[in-house]
Scaffold this active site. Structure first.
Site, mmCIF file in Angstrom:
data_model
loop_
_atom_site.group_PDB
_atom_site.id
_atom_site.type_symbol
_atom_site.label_atom_id
_atom_site.label_comp_id
_atom_site.label_asym_id
_atom_site.label_seq_id
_atom_site.Cartn_x
_atom_site.Cartn_y
_atom_site.Cartn_z
ATOM 1 N N SER A 7 3.630 11.212 88.169
ATOM 2 C CA SER A 7 2.943 10.277 88.462
ATOM 3 C C SER A 7 2.416 9.515 87.034
ATOM 4 C CB SER A 7 1.426 10.603 88.554
ATOM 5 O OG SER A 7 0.494 10.924 87.629
ATOM 6 N N HIS A 31 4.942 7.014 90.939
ATOM 7 C CA HIS A 31 2.930 7.532 91.632
ATOM 8 C C HIS A 31 1.827 6.601 90.563
ATOM 9 C CE1 HIS A 31 -0.013 9.538 93.596
ATOM 10 N NE2 HIS A 31 -0.502 10.036 93.147
ATOM 11 N N ASP A 33 -1.757 5.613 89.437
ATOM 12 C CA ASP A 33 -3.048 6.832 89.389
ATOM 13 C C ASP A 33 -4.292 5.280 89.065
ATOM 14 O OD1 ASP A 33 -3.098 9.103 91.078
ATOM 15 O OD2 ASP A 33 -1.436 9.668 88.970
ATOM 16 N N MET A 35 -7.844 4.796 89.321
ATOM 17 C CA MET A 35 -8.770 4.717 89.248
ATOM 18 C C MET A 35 -10.142 4.162 88.242
ATOM 19 S SD MET A 35 -8.216 9.036 86.956
ATOM 20 C CE MET A 35 -6.540 9.780 87.445
ATOM 21 N N HIS A 64 -2.426 4.961 94.545
ATOM 22 C CA HIS A 64 -3.258 6.691 94.517
ATOM 23 C C HIS A 64 -4.260 5.752 94.187
ATOM 24 C CE1 HIS A 64 -5.092 10.480 93.932
ATOM 25 N NE2 HIS A 64 -5.620 10.030 95.200
ATOM 26 N N MET A 66 -7.784 5.890 93.661
ATOM 27 C CA MET A 66 -8.813 6.862 93.825
ATOM 28 C C MET A 66 -10.230 5.092 93.105
ATOM 29 S SD MET A 66 -7.402 9.859 91.837
ATOM 30 C CE MET A 66 -5.855 9.015 91.350
ATOM 31 N N MET A 135 -5.297 16.188 98.298
ATOM 32 C CA MET A 135 -5.408 16.378 97.041
ATOM 33 C C MET A 135 -5.593 18.256 96.949
ATOM 34 S SD MET A 135 -5.741 14.074 95.276
ATOM 35 C CE MET A 135 -6.163 14.556 94.002
ATOM 36 N N GLY A 140 -9.290 12.480 89.469
ATOM 37 C CA GLY A 140 -9.692 12.522 87.671
ATOM 38 C C GLY A 140 -8.723 12.463 86.672
ATOM 39 N N PHE A 141 -7.516 14.242 86.491
ATOM 40 C CA PHE A 141 -7.495 14.280 85.660
ATOM 41 C C PHE A 141 -6.071 14.982 85.749
ATOM 42 C CE2 PHE A 141 -11.633 14.105 84.816
ATOM 43 C CZ PHE A 141 -12.008 12.922 84.060
ATOM 44 N N ASP A 173 -0.756 16.603 96.192
ATOM 45 C CA ASP A 173 -1.201 15.736 94.535
ATOM 46 C C ASP A 173 -2.354 16.538 93.464
ATOM 47 O OD1 ASP A 173 -1.698 14.553 92.063
ATOM 48 O OD2 ASP A 173 -2.457 12.452 93.549
ATOM 49 N N GLY A 174 -1.867 17.277 92.286
ATOM 50 C CA GLY A 174 -2.663 17.666 91.533
ATOM 51 C C GLY A 174 -1.798 19.904 91.057
ATOM 52 N N SER A 196 1.830 15.928 85.242
ATOM 53 C CA SER A 196 1.712 16.743 83.828
ATOM 54 C C SER A 196 3.383 17.543 83.395
ATOM 55 C CB SER A 196 0.755 17.613 83.351
ATOM 56 O OG SER A 196 0.520 18.506 84.125
HETATM 57 C C1 DX5 Z 1 -5.398 13.373 89.658
HETATM 58 C C2 DX5 Z 1 -4.404 12.320 89.657
HETATM 59 C C3 DX5 Z 1 -2.904 12.716 90.055
HETATM 60 C C4 DX5 Z 1 -2.660 13.343 88.184
HETATM 61 C C5 DX5 Z 1 -1.244 15.235 88.949
HETATM 62 O O1 DX5 Z 1 -5.974 12.959 89.902
HETATM 63 O O2 DX5 Z 1 -4.148 12.248 91.299
HETATM 64 O O3 DX5 Z 1 -1.857 12.295 90.566
HETATM 65 O O4 DX5 Z 1 -1.715 12.387 87.901
HETATM 66 O O5 DX5 Z 1 -1.371 15.019 87.650
HETATM 67 P P1 DX5 Z 1 -1.107 16.691 87.328
HETATM 68 O O6 DX5 Z 1 0.212 16.595 87.913
HETATM 69 O O7 DX5 Z 1 -0.881 17.047 86.141
HETATM 70 O O8 DX5 Z 1 -1.845 17.590 87.826
HETATM 71 ZN ZN ZN Z 2 -3.174 11.076 92.143
#
Ligand code: DX5
Ligand code: ZN
Length: 217
Positions: A7, A31, A33, A35, A64, A66, A135, A140-141, A173-174, A196
């Site tokens: 991501s 990926h 993201d 938001m 993705h 969101m 998820m 969100g983060f 994811d997450g 991360s």
């Molecule tokens: C969170 C995102 C994820 C995020 C995952 O809302 O949808 O794709 O980038 O990050 P990590 O792998 O650090 O949890």
């Molecule tokens: Zn994502």
């Protein structure tokens, strides 16, 4: 074959193309993201940033969304490199229509569900889907902790898929890390998003390699 989708949310936005090039060899999807600050309490970036990566990597995009009202923005995320567009069940009152809309754009259709949303809510439309995204954090983060009951949801979805003879991909994811990847893999996941744990690593390419080793086992 299991696929890794780093991501870019955790990449260095000041050197985005350069960071992405570091995962080129070890990943299968990128990926992306998106938001909106409404559906989730954070704003990431929009289609212009995504489009800036077209042609700068060979990785297909796994988008993705969101965002609220994704139907209004779908076309702007469809590029020559877009493989999947995934919307959230919680953001789509007319989910069946939205899925047809995505497919009509010529890309694969995915639906994501938040941790508190049961797998069973997707039952009527599973046959229409190319991908279901479980998820494993509240979206969100990046950098949040994997929610353990996600494993039960993945197993439940994998069983439904097998019993019904369906072929959609299961994505997670997450909070995915080298520590939990093996357990998540054996629960039935096909596509692993990692933010991360890839871009936060000293060497993102080596981190991808370490993931591939686990996913190949
Ligand atoms: C969170 C995102 C994820 C995020 C995952 O809302 O949808 O794709 O980038 O990050 P990590 O792998 O650090 O949890
Ligand atoms: Zn994502």
């Amino acid at each position: 074959m299991k696929q890794l989708a780093p991501s870019i949310l955790s990449a260095d936005f000041g050197h985005l193309a350069q960071d992405v090039s570091r995962v080129e060899e070890g990943a299968q999807l990128l990926h992306i993201d998106i938001m909106d600050g409404h559906f989730v309490p954070n704003i990431s970036f929009g289609p212009a940033v995504m489009k800036a990566l077209v042609g700068r990597t060979n990785l297909p995009f796994d988008v993705h969304l969101m965002i609220e009202n994704p139907d209004a923005y779908l076309e702007s995320f469809v590029t020559a490199q877009t493989a999947y567009v995934t919307v959230h069940q919680e953001a789509c009152p007319h989910l069946h229509r939205t899925i047809q809309h995505i497919k009509g754009c010529g890309v694969k259709a995915g639906v994501a569900i938040n941790p508190a949303t049961p797998v069973s809510i997707l039952q009527p439309i599973l046959g229409d889907l190319d991908l279901v995204l479980i998820m494993s954090v509240n979206p969100g983060f990046g950098g949040q902790k994997f929610i353990d009951f996600s494993l039960d949801k993945i197993r439940e979805l994998d069983t439904i898929r097998n019993d019904a003879g369906l072929a959609f991909a299961i994505e997670v994811d997450g909070g995915i890390s080298l520590q939990n990847a093996a357990a998540v893999s054996s629960a039935g996941v096909d596509i692993f998003v990692a933010g991360s744990s890839v871009f936060g690593a000293e060497d993102p390419g080596a981190a991808c390699g370490a993931f591939q080793k686990i996913l190949g086992e």
